[in-house]
Design an enzyme around this catalytic site. Structure first.
Site, short mmCIF file in Angstrom:
data_model
loop_
_atom_site.label_atom_id
_atom_site.label_comp_id
_atom_site.label_asym_id
_atom_site.label_seq_id
_atom_site.Cartn_x
_atom_site.Cartn_y
_atom_site.Cartn_z
N ALA A 141 -35.84 26.39 -28.41
CA ALA A 141 -34.98 25.99 -29.53
C ALA A 141 -35.49 24.67 -30.11
O ALA A 141 -36.58 24.22 -29.77
CB ALA A 141 -33.53 25.88 -29.08
N SER A 142 -34.70 24.05 -30.95
CA SER A 142 -35.17 22.88 -31.69
C SER A 142 -35.43 21.66 -30.81
O SER A 142 -36.33 20.87 -31.08
CB SER A 142 -34.17 22.51 -32.78
OG SER A 142 -32.87 22.40 -32.23
N LYS A 161 -34.31 23.56 -18.14
CA LYS A 161 -34.37 23.18 -19.55
C LYS A 161 -35.23 21.93 -19.67
O LYS A 161 -34.98 20.92 -19.01
CB LYS A 161 -32.95 22.92 -20.07
CG LYS A 161 -32.85 22.57 -21.54
CD LYS A 161 -31.38 22.47 -21.96
CE LYS A 161 -31.23 22.13 -23.43
NZ LYS A 161 -29.81 22.10 -23.85
N ASP A 306 -20.79 24.22 -30.10
CA ASP A 306 -21.95 24.89 -30.70
C ASP A 306 -22.00 26.38 -30.34
O ASP A 306 -22.97 26.85 -29.75
CB ASP A 306 -23.23 24.19 -30.22
CG ASP A 306 -24.44 24.53 -31.07
OD1 ASP A 306 -24.26 25.01 -32.20
OD2 ASP A 306 -25.57 24.31 -30.59
#
Length: 479
Positions: A141-142, A161, A306
């Protein structure tokens, strides 16, 4: 000491990159914006409604390609913009079809760089810590990418992560540009306080770069949902605390299917996607998410902010897993209770109470029409409820006849943006699942409970099916 040319080149490139990125953004953003303004002048001369709609569709498709190219080429924060805009109820259909494919498509960091980050952060080699580490990421992801692995001495897999190196400076540059663009838009076109929204986004995204904060948030929400339910409505990963730093976070691996692939999974299992069994599964998924968010926002005030499709997994038996706790919000009590009051106003179709709720929350509006109370209530529904009006399949909040054009929002509390965004994302999910429902109706009992416990609501004033005090107290203490 002679100057190292490679070092000079790297420093110059790093220093020049934000300027280059800003130039790219403004050239592309202005091109898209002026393209729409010029088109509006042309389409006004077309009196045939069907031809005008066809012209709008072609314009949206043309702009969608430009927006997609900008978000895809620039990456970083613009992938988050794509997640926000790529919702069936917010952006034009052509934009949604193009942007929804950008979820989790950020370029991956090479494995040698990932290894360097992990070993620097955790102080051990990957071979020392892990029995197995899959170098191909599950998703990127970003801000970070995730890898499946297994710690030594453990029987269960974990997810690791890892933050992309150097991503923070670029995303902060993007946000500065977006704030400036928002100021231009709200002064010339849509009368909504987008600048405050961007400031809150800047604050929230700034938090995402500290994975120790994310680990604390994940653990806090997991504990809360287990404490107020016999069974948590959503699965929250368990944190692996001995592998958590600012840039690395290890957590429990949860097996499931991304919600975007739900239709394919239903078909693969031999279930009719339009049949009763599929409909029940979709309703259960939405029910679980809605209950979890109602409890987090209204009961606790601390919530996952989110819920875009990339952060939702569907597990066995239609169970839902909620991932990625980088964006969380801790609402102050006055805002939490003020929002609870607004939820009741929307659920009860009470325009007067909704107007009072806006004032209590600090949402400053200016009427640009004669029937202010009616349009303000419609605006409250658009902003803070998931239900689509009768006969409407796609909501266009910024169309010419929308309430936001009739009631200007001059000031919007930054801290409420996360609630607004969460409701908008839940509506997008409900539209995607083909279910039209009101989160305000579903949240009414939780809102009543919050106001009752704060001394702001008497039992006899309640309008739920359980009207008597004994039934209400049973809900509170035996949930």
């Amino acid at each position: 000491m002679p100057l190292d040319f490679n070092e000079f080149q790297e420093k110059f490139s790093t220093g020049f990159r934000p300027w280059q990125r800003s130039f790219q953004f403004w050239v592309r953003a202005v091109d898209i914006y002026t393209g729409y303004k010029a088109f509006q002048l042309r389409v006004n001369f077309e009196k045939d409604v069907e031809k005008a709609e066809a012209m709008w569709e072609r314009q949206h498709e043309h702009a969608a390609e430009k927006v997609y190219s900008m978000c895809s080429d620039m990456g970083g924060f613009f992938l988050k913009i794509a997640q926000i805009l790529g919702k069936p109820d917010l952006a034009p259909g052509a934009w949604v079809r193009r942007l929804v494919t950008l979820c989790d498509q950020a370029p991956a960091t090479p494995s040698n760089m990932v290894q360097l980050v992990i070993e620097k952060e955790l102080g051990k080699s990957v071979d020392e810590m892990f029995e197995r580490f899959d170098w191909d990421p599950i998703g990127s992801a970003s801000i970070a990418q995730v890898h499946r692995a297994r710690l030594k001495g453990d029987k269960n897999d974990v997810v690791v992560k890892v933050q992309h190196p150097g991503v923070q400076d670029l995303m902060m540059t993007d946000l500065q540009n977006l704030k400036a663009f928002a100021l231009c838009i709200q002064k010339t076109d849509v009368k909504f306080d987008f600048f405050s929204v961007c400031k809150e986004m800047e604050k929230q995204i700034g938090y995402e770069f500290d994975f120790t904060r994310e680990a604390d948030a994940m653990d806090r929400i997991r504990t809360f949902l287990h404490s107020v339910n016999r069974k948590s409505p959503v699965k929250v990963p368990r944190v692996v605390w001995n592998a958590v730093t600012r840039r690395v976070l290890a957590m429990e691996y949860i097996d499931g299917v991304p919600i975007l692939n739900l239709g394919d999974e239903i078909t693969k299992r031999g279930i009719n996607p339009d049949g009763k069994m599929a409909a029940v599964a979709k309703q259960n998924i939405l029910k679980s998410l809605t209950l979890a968010y109602g409890q987090m926002i209204l009961k606790s005030g601390f919530f996952h902010a989110d819920p875009h499709p990339g952060n939702i997994l569907i597990c066995k038996g239609s169970e839902v897993a909620l991932l990625d706790y980088g964006q969380v919000k801790d609402l102050p009590n006055p805002l939490r209770l003020g929002y609870a009051n607004l939820v009741l106003a929307i659920a009860d179709n009470d325009p007067t109470r909704a107007s009072e709720g806006f004032r209590e929350l600090g949402i400053d509006t200016l009427s640009l029409c004669s029937n202010e109370k009616v349009e303000l209530f419609k605006l409250a529904q658009v902003m803070f409820d998931t239900k689509l009006p009768p006969g409407v399949k796609v909501l266009q909040p910024f169309s010419e006849d929308s309430s936001i054009k009739k009631v200007a929002v001059r000031a919007f509390p930054e801290e409420l943006f996360s609630v607004l965004r969460t409701v908008q994302l839940l509506r997008g999910l409900s539209v995607g699942l083909g279910i039209n429902y009101s989160c305000a109706d579903q949240w009414r009992p939780i809102a009543e409970e919050a106001l009752y416990l704060a001394g702001r609501l008497k039992v006899e004033d309640m309008k739920t099916r359980e009207r008597n005090q004994r039934g209400f107290l049973r809900r509170i203490f035996w949930r």
